[in-house]
Design an enzyme around this catalytic site. Structure first.
Site, mmCIF file in Angstrom:
data_model
loop_
_atom_site.group_PDB
_atom_site.id
_atom_site.type_symbol
_atom_site.label_atom_id
_atom_site.label_comp_id
_atom_site.label_asym_id
_atom_site.label_seq_id
_atom_site.Cartn_x
_atom_site.Cartn_y
_atom_site.Cartn_z
ATOM 1 N N ARG A 1 6.599 5.855 2.728
ATOM 2 C CA ARG A 1 5.498 6.837 2.728
ATOM 3 C C ARG A 1 4.378 6.378 3.666
ATOM 4 O O ARG A 1 3.822 7.151 4.432
ATOM 5 C CB ARG A 1 4.946 6.988 1.297
ATOM 6 N N ASP B 1 -1.969 -1.675 -4.154
ATOM 7 C CA ASP B 1 -2.357 -0.548 -4.997
ATOM 8 C C ASP B 1 -1.224 -0.208 -5.961
ATOM 9 O O ASP B 1 -1.162 0.881 -6.514
ATOM 10 C CB ASP B 1 -2.775 0.671 -4.161
ATOM 11 N N LEU C 1 0.859 -1.184 0.000
ATOM 12 C CA LEU C 1 0.000 0.000 0.000
ATOM 13 C C LEU C 1 0.894 1.231 0.000
ATOM 14 O O LEU C 1 1.688 1.403 0.935
ATOM 15 C CB LEU C 1 -0.808 -0.061 1.298
ATOM 16 N N HIS C 2 0.815 2.061 -1.035
ATOM 17 C CA HIS C 2 1.631 3.281 -0.978
ATOM 18 C C HIS C 2 1.079 4.434 -1.800
ATOM 19 O O HIS C 2 1.648 5.516 -1.798
ATOM 20 C CB HIS C 2 3.064 2.986 -1.429
ATOM 21 N N ARG C 3 -0.056 4.233 -2.523
ATOM 22 C CA ARG C 3 -0.582 5.340 -3.340
ATOM 23 C C ARG C 3 -0.998 6.488 -2.441
ATOM 24 O O ARG C 3 -1.720 6.255 -1.440
ATOM 25 C CB ARG C 3 -1.830 4.903 -4.102
#
Ligand code: UD1
Length: 357
Positions: free
Chosen positions: A234, A272, A199-201
């Site tokens: 992030r 994502d 998950l990083h968007r």
């Protein structure tokens, strides 16, 4: 001159560099912009994939989009003026891609874009802006699938600028998957007995409510199956208490081979990411993509990818469906055969096949 800057670039450039060397061309300079700089986001990939140390590192680091893009352009301009490359080859859709393409093009240096023509039609994604701008100014557009060719043709790109070559990230996967599968499983996990989460968007992780809502679905899935979660820096900055679950195992970001091994032995992937949709297609691992759209629709049409957006009910329903179904068949779209980089180098070294300016 071959450009890499961020994590997903490294597996795309490795086979291109190797293909140049196999053809006796050792005059390719590798430039690392420094967009990603932590060992786990950069150096470990070079070691894993046996990529030679970059000839030049611009060392730009993190910043806002404008700061990062501008710093790369300023630093890269001096490099281009000093070295006068015949071609600048950029890959993917990160800020380093557009920054170096734009700099080179304005200096009159020819630009080739690897992984051209992908479109999500979602202008809220920085990557879509990078893709559109890079394709608009590149001399040569190397595509991964026929949908990308159609996108470019519909935008008025002359066919002579497009070369359908296949997927260099899959070149890397096919080369290393045997080794990756043999790596030890994550602690306490059994083959097909766990799921993988990435998950990083910004759209999913930068807003606390959106992140908590997704993590609610993740915890529900973790009631049914253990989940291994390599956490992007992030995301690490944003996660607070929402990861408390005995079946949710947070680990540091993984380099390419350990990550491929983790995915290849898993029951399913929740992500994502862009590239993971392609890797799971080839591996035949169900992929639940937590985005409203994809620039890689071939992975939904031919592969095991399901788009669910960030709605926790849809994420949970898709995971339940995977747990109740037999695993899908691995699927290789046309030219995802391990030879994309050789085709790219073949086109670049054959002056007669190159489009004129
Ligand atoms: C970038 C790409 C994205 C790609 C992703 C893969 C753009 C616009 N985005 O997003 O397309 O999917 O890489 O990882 O180019 N950070 C570190 N160490 C690092 C790198 C980053 O701690 O080595 C942290 C910094 O706080 C930074 C943040 O992560 O501000 C985001 O990094 P950045 O490169 O700006 O964007 P990504 O989210 O990684």
């Amino acid at each position: 001159m071959l450009i890499a800057g961020a994590r997903p670039n490294f597996m795309k450039i490795a086979p291109i560099l190797e293909a140049f060397r196999a053809r006796g061309h050792h005059d390719v300079l590798l430039v690392h912009t420094g967009q990603h700089y932590d060992a786990k986001m950069s150096d470990d990939f070079f070691t894993d994939l046996q990529i030679p140390k970059p000839d030049i590192n611009l060392g730009v680091g993190s910043g806002s989009h404008a700061q990062q893009t501008a710093r790369i352009m300023v630093e890269f301009e001096s490099v281009c003026i000093q070295h006068q490359p015949d071609w600048v080859i950029v890959v993917g859709d990160v800020n380093s891609t557009i920054a170096c393409a734009l700099t080179a093009r304005k200096l009159g240096i020819r630009v080739a874009h690897v992984e051209a023509g992908l479109r999500s039609r979602d202008m809220s994604m920085p990557e879509e802006i990078n893709r559109l701008c890079t394709d608009a100014i590149s001399d040569l557009l190397f595509t991964t699938d026929s949908g990308a060719n159609r996108n470019l043709l519909s935008e008025g790109v002359p066919p002579a600028r497009i070369a359908f070559v296949g997927n260099t990230m899959i070149d890397t996967l096919l080369r290393h998957i045997g080794t990756a599968r043999q790596l030890p499983l994550a602690t306490g996990m059994t083959e097909r007995g766990y799921a993988v989460l990435t998950l990083h968007r910004p759209g999913n992780v930068d807003c606390p409510e959106a992140l908590e809502s997704i993590m609610g679905a993740v915890r529900q899935i973790a009631d049914r199956i253990p989940i291994v979660f390599p956490v992007h820096p992030r995301t690490a900055q944003k996660l607070k208490g929402c990861t408390n679950h005995p079946n949710l195992h947070l680990v540091e970001p993984l380099s390419d081979l350990p990550f491929l091994g983790l995915v290849a032995n898993s029951r399913m992937v929740l992500t994502d990411s862009g590239g993971i949709q392609e890797e799971t297609t080839v591996l035949g691992i169900p992929c639940i993509t937590m985005r409203p759209n994809t620039e890689r629709p071939i992975t939904c049409e031919m592969g095991a990818n399901t788009l669910v957006g960030s709605d926790p009910r849809r994420i949970w329903a898709a995971a339940q469906a995977v747990l109740q179904s037999p695993p899908p068949t691995p699927c290789s779209p046309e030219k995802w055969d391990g030879c994309a980089a050789q085709r790219i180098v073949g086109v670049l070294l054959d002056e007669h096949s190159l489009p004129g300016r």
